[in-house]
Design a protein around this motif. Structure first.
Motif, PDB file in Angstrom:
ATOM      1  N   ILE A  74       0.861  -1.189   0.000  1.00 52.89           N
ATOM      2  CA  ILE A  74       0.000   0.000   0.000  1.00 52.89           C
ATOM      3  C   ILE A  74       0.896   1.237   0.000  1.00 52.89           C
ATOM      4  CG2 ILE A  74      -1.810   1.273   1.222  1.00 52.89           C
ATOM      5  CD1 ILE A  74      -2.856  -1.380   0.366  1.00 52.89           C
ATOM      6  N   PHE A  75       0.583   2.168  -0.876  1.00 54.10           N
ATOM      7  CA  PHE A  75       1.366   3.399  -0.994  1.00 54.10           C
ATOM      8  C   PHE A  75       0.512   4.596  -0.555  1.00 54.10           C
ATOM      9  CE2 PHE A  75       2.865   0.329  -4.050  1.00 54.10           C
ATOM     10  CZ  PHE A  75       4.242   0.374  -3.896  1.00 54.10           C
ATOM     11  N   PRO A  76       0.881   5.265   0.533  1.00 57.63           N
ATOM     12  CA  PRO A  76       0.131   6.467   0.932  1.00 57.63           C
ATOM     13  C   PRO A  76       0.478   7.624  -0.013  1.00 57.63           C
ATOM     14  CG  PRO A  76       1.495   5.598   2.748  1.00 57.63           C
ATOM     15  CD  PRO A  76       1.960   4.970   1.482  1.00 57.63           C
ATOM     16  N   LEU A  77      -0.531   8.210  -0.621  1.00 50.84           N
ATOM     17  CA  LEU A  77      -0.304   9.284  -1.599  1.00 50.84           C
ATOM     18  C   LEU A  77      -1.008  10.561  -1.180  1.00 50.84           C
ATOM     19  CD1 LEU A  77      -1.069   7.316  -4.891  1.00 50.84           C
ATOM     20  CD2 LEU A  77       1.181   7.710  -3.874  1.00 50.84           C
ATOM     21  N   ARG A  78      -0.415  11.674  -1.569  1.00 51.73           N
ATOM     22  CA  ARG A  78      -1.021  12.972  -1.271  1.00 51.73           C
ATOM     23  C   ARG A  78      -0.966  13.821  -2.534  1.00 51.73           C
ATOM     24  NH1 ARG A  78       3.072  15.004   1.590  1.00 51.73           N
ATOM     25  NH2 ARG A  78       2.560  14.200   3.627  1.00 51.73           N
ATOM     26  N   LEU A  79      -2.028  14.600  -2.761  1.00 57.28           N
ATOM     27  CA  LEU A  79      -2.043  15.489  -3.928  1.00 57.28           C
ATOM     28  C   LEU A  79      -1.041  16.617  -3.744  1.00 57.28           C
ATOM     29  CD1 LEU A  79      -5.852  15.877  -4.661  1.00 57.28           C
ATOM     30  CD2 LEU A  79      -4.162  14.886  -6.207  1.00 57.28           C
ATOM     31  N   ILE A  80      -0.351  16.965  -4.811  1.00 57.92           N
ATOM     32  CA  ILE A  80       0.552  18.109  -4.772  1.00 57.92           C
ATOM     33  C   ILE A  80      -0.216  19.303  -5.313  1.00 57.92           C
ATOM     34  CG2 ILE A  80       2.688  19.107  -5.686  1.00 57.92           C
ATOM     35  CD1 ILE A  80       3.666  16.253  -6.165  1.00 57.92           C
ATOM     36  N   HIS A  81      -0.259  20.364  -4.532  1.00 65.19           N
ATOM     37  CA  HIS A  81      -1.002  21.543  -4.975  1.00 65.19           C
ATOM     38  C   HIS A  81      -0.054  22.552  -5.597  1.00 65.19           C
ATOM     39  CE1 HIS A  81      -4.712  20.438  -2.838  1.00 65.19           C
ATOM     40  NE2 HIS A  81      -3.883  19.840  -2.033  1.00 65.19           N
ATOM     41  N   GLY A  82      -0.453  23.110  -6.695  1.00 61.59           N
ATOM     42  CA  GLY A  82       0.281  24.233  -7.250  1.00 61.59           C
ATOM     43  C   GLY A  82      -0.098  25.471  -6.461  1.00 61.59           C
ATOM     44  N   ASP A  83       0.705  26.545  -6.542  1.00 58.19           N
ATOM     45  CA  ASP A  83       0.400  27.758  -5.791  1.00 58.19           C
ATOM     46  C   ASP A  83      -0.966  28.336  -6.147  1.00 58.19           C
ATOM     47  OD1 ASP A  83       2.627  27.592  -4.328  1.00 58.19           O
ATOM     48  OD2 ASP A  83       3.630  29.343  -5.166  1.00 58.19           O
ATOM     49  N   MET A  84      -1.321  28.295  -7.438  1.00 61.60           N
ATOM     50  CA  MET A  84      -2.598  28.865  -7.853  1.00 61.60           C
ATOM     51  C   MET A  84      -3.768  28.113  -7.220  1.00 61.60           C
ATOM     52  SD  MET A  84      -1.788  31.481  -9.333  1.00 61.60           S
ATOM     53  CE  MET A  84      -3.466  32.043  -9.643  1.00 61.60           C
ATOM     54  N   GLU A  85      -3.651  26.792  -7.207  1.00 57.44           N
ATOM     55  CA  GLU A  85      -4.713  25.986  -6.590  1.00 57.44           C
ATOM     56  C   GLU A  85      -4.808  26.284  -5.102  1.00 57.44           C
ATOM     57  OE1 GLU A  85      -4.178  21.740  -7.538  1.00 57.44           O
ATOM     58  OE2 GLU A  85      -3.011  22.497  -9.223  1.00 57.44           O
ATOM     59  N   LEU A  86      -3.632  26.471  -4.483  1.00 57.38           N
ATOM     60  CA  LEU A  86      -3.620  26.766  -3.047  1.00 57.38           C
ATOM     61  C   LEU A  86      -4.287  28.094  -2.742  1.00 57.38           C
ATOM     62  CD1 LEU A  86      -0.176  25.731  -1.604  1.00 57.38           C
ATOM     63  CD2 LEU A  86      -2.432  25.072  -0.820  1.00 57.38           C
ATOM     64  N   ILE A  87      -3.972  29.092  -3.580  1.00 55.58           N
ATOM     65  CA  ILE A  87      -4.571  30.406  -3.373  1.00 55.58           C
ATOM     66  C   ILE A  87      -6.090  30.290  -3.465  1.00 55.58           C
ATOM     67  CG2 ILE A  87      -4.855  32.676  -4.466  1.00 55.58           C
ATOM     68  CD1 ILE A  87      -1.775  32.535  -5.003  1.00 55.58           C
ATOM     69  N   GLN A  88      -6.531  29.501  -4.454  1.00 53.87           N
ATOM     70  CA  GLN A  88      -7.968  29.273  -4.606  1.00 53.87           C
ATOM     71  C   GLN A  88      -8.552  28.632  -3.350  1.00 53.87           C
ATOM     72  OE1 GLN A  88      -9.651  30.420  -7.372  1.00 53.87           O
ATOM     73  NE2 GLN A  88     -11.364  30.023  -5.962  1.00 53.87           N
ATOM     74  N   GLU A  89      -7.821  27.655  -2.826  1.00 55.90           N
ATOM     75  CA  GLU A  89      -8.294  26.964  -1.628  1.00 55.90           C
ATOM     76  C   GLU A  89      -8.360  27.896  -0.429  1.00 55.90           C
ATOM     77  OE1 GLU A  89      -6.132  22.859  -2.168  1.00 55.90           O
ATOM     78  OE2 GLU A  89      -7.085  22.957  -0.195  1.00 55.90           O
ATOM     79  N   ILE A  90      -7.330  28.737  -0.292  1.00 57.72           N
ATOM     80  CA  ILE A  90      -7.314  29.691   0.825  1.00 57.72           C
ATOM     81  C   ILE A  90      -8.537  30.593   0.719  1.00 57.72           C
ATOM     82  CG2 ILE A  90      -6.132  31.701   1.818  1.00 57.72           C
ATOM     83  CD1 ILE A  90      -3.483  30.424   0.946  1.00 57.72           C
ATOM     84  N   GLU A  91      -8.799  31.052  -0.516  1.00 58.36           N
ATOM     85  CA  GLU A  91      -9.934  31.958  -0.701  1.00 58.36           C
ATOM     86  C   GLU A  91     -11.268  31.276  -0.408  1.00 58.36           C
ATOM     87  OE1 GLU A  91      -9.103  33.780  -4.467  1.00 58.36           O
ATOM     88  OE2 GLU A  91      -7.767  35.229  -3.497  1.00 58.36           O
TER      89      GLU A  91
END
Ligand SMILES: [Zn+2]
Length: 293
Positions: free
Chosen positions: A126-143
């Protein structure tokens, strides 16, 4: 490489193959031409993948018998070092591939028991995976998150900021800083658990870009973070440590404040430090520090 597909988009197998230049079958598809590894989690198939929090527990490849860390399982296990871009798809309905985005290992691969295609119990990886966010996506998420919290009548401003910071900003910001250096910028503390990703210009008054800008960060141990954050120490234009005149010698010694410390700064960091010195630092007299523009 830049992939011409956005998270949430649904494509078919032909499109997937032509974007990544990979084989048309298999749950893990390595392409040397695009230096990618496409990972497909097929909910209609054999494997028991699952999600816990923001970590996706992805079952390795091999339909019969015990799985081994060979072939693409090996590529995935070594993905922190081999510079292969990993792209993640989910299949919820046959022949429909939903793109989730780029992923990275979120922890060490481990084994568990699952049934193979012949109905026999066996070991899988089993491989634990996490999404890598680009800065633009992160800014969107923060907003988005800020918007949700602002609609909340009960939480006060400090609490809202703390939630956004811990949910989104802090961990990713810290990861970025850790990729540059793994110790306190002022002393030798090098245990990641005790290092704080401190914003030079505070989160609350930074723009979203500044919040994610690695130049606006210092990795500091808890003591030094506290002193810097509250403005008892700062730096002059040469990066020399400046100490507030209301800190006594005992505090300086026991909090490990060495006035000979110098911070190496690039031009962008200098801008943030300039801001800190003029807006946060509590004393500008003692060492005759100068900040010329
Ligand atoms: Zn320190």
């Amino acid at each position: 490489m830049d992939i011409a597909i956005k998270p949430g988009e649904i494509i078919n197998n032909e499109q997937l193959t032509s974007i990544f230049l990979c084989a048309p079958q298999g749950g893990m598809r390595r392409s040397h031409r695009t230096n990618t590894l496409v990972l497909i989690s097929d909910k209609t198939g054999l494997y028991k993948d699952r999600v816990e929090g923001d970590v996706f527990h992805y079952t390795g490849m091999g339909q019969v018998g015990d799985q081994t860390l060979t072939s693409q399982n090996k590529t995935l296990a070594e993905s922190n070092h081999n510079a292969v871009d990993m792209h993640f798809f989910e299949v919820l309905k046959p022949k429909q591939y939903t793109y989730q985005g780029r992923v990275e290992l979120a922890g060490k691969p481990y084994t568990e028991k699952q049934i193979d295609i012949n109905g026999k119990m066996r070991n899988v990886w089993i491989f634990p995976l996490r999404l890598i966010h680009g800065d633009m996506e992160l800014i969107q998420e923060i907003e988005n998150l800020t918007g949700e919290l602002n609609a909340d009548q009960i939480l006060d401003e400090t609490e809202k900021e703390r939630i956004v910071k811990t949910r989104i900003g802090q961990s990713l910001f810290k990861q970025k800083l850790l990729s540059q250096s793994k110790q306190c910028a002022l002393c030798g503390v090098n245990d990641e658990r005790f290092l704080i990703a401190s914003h030079i210009k505070p989160w609350s008054i930074s723009t979203n870009e500044e919040r994610l800008d690695v130049n606006n960060g210092l990795l500091l141990c808890p003591n030094h973070d506290s002193l810097f954050d509250k403005g008892y120490i700062s730096f002059d234009e040469k990066g020399s440590l400046q100490v507030g005149d209301d800190l006594n010698d005992t505090v300086l010694i026991f909090m490990n404040i060495n006035p000979n410390i110098r911070l190496k700064m690039n031009e962008r960091q200098k801008g943030y430090i300039y801001w800190h010195y003029h807006n946060r630092f509590k004393s500008k007299k003692i060492l005759g520090a100068i900040w010329c523009k």
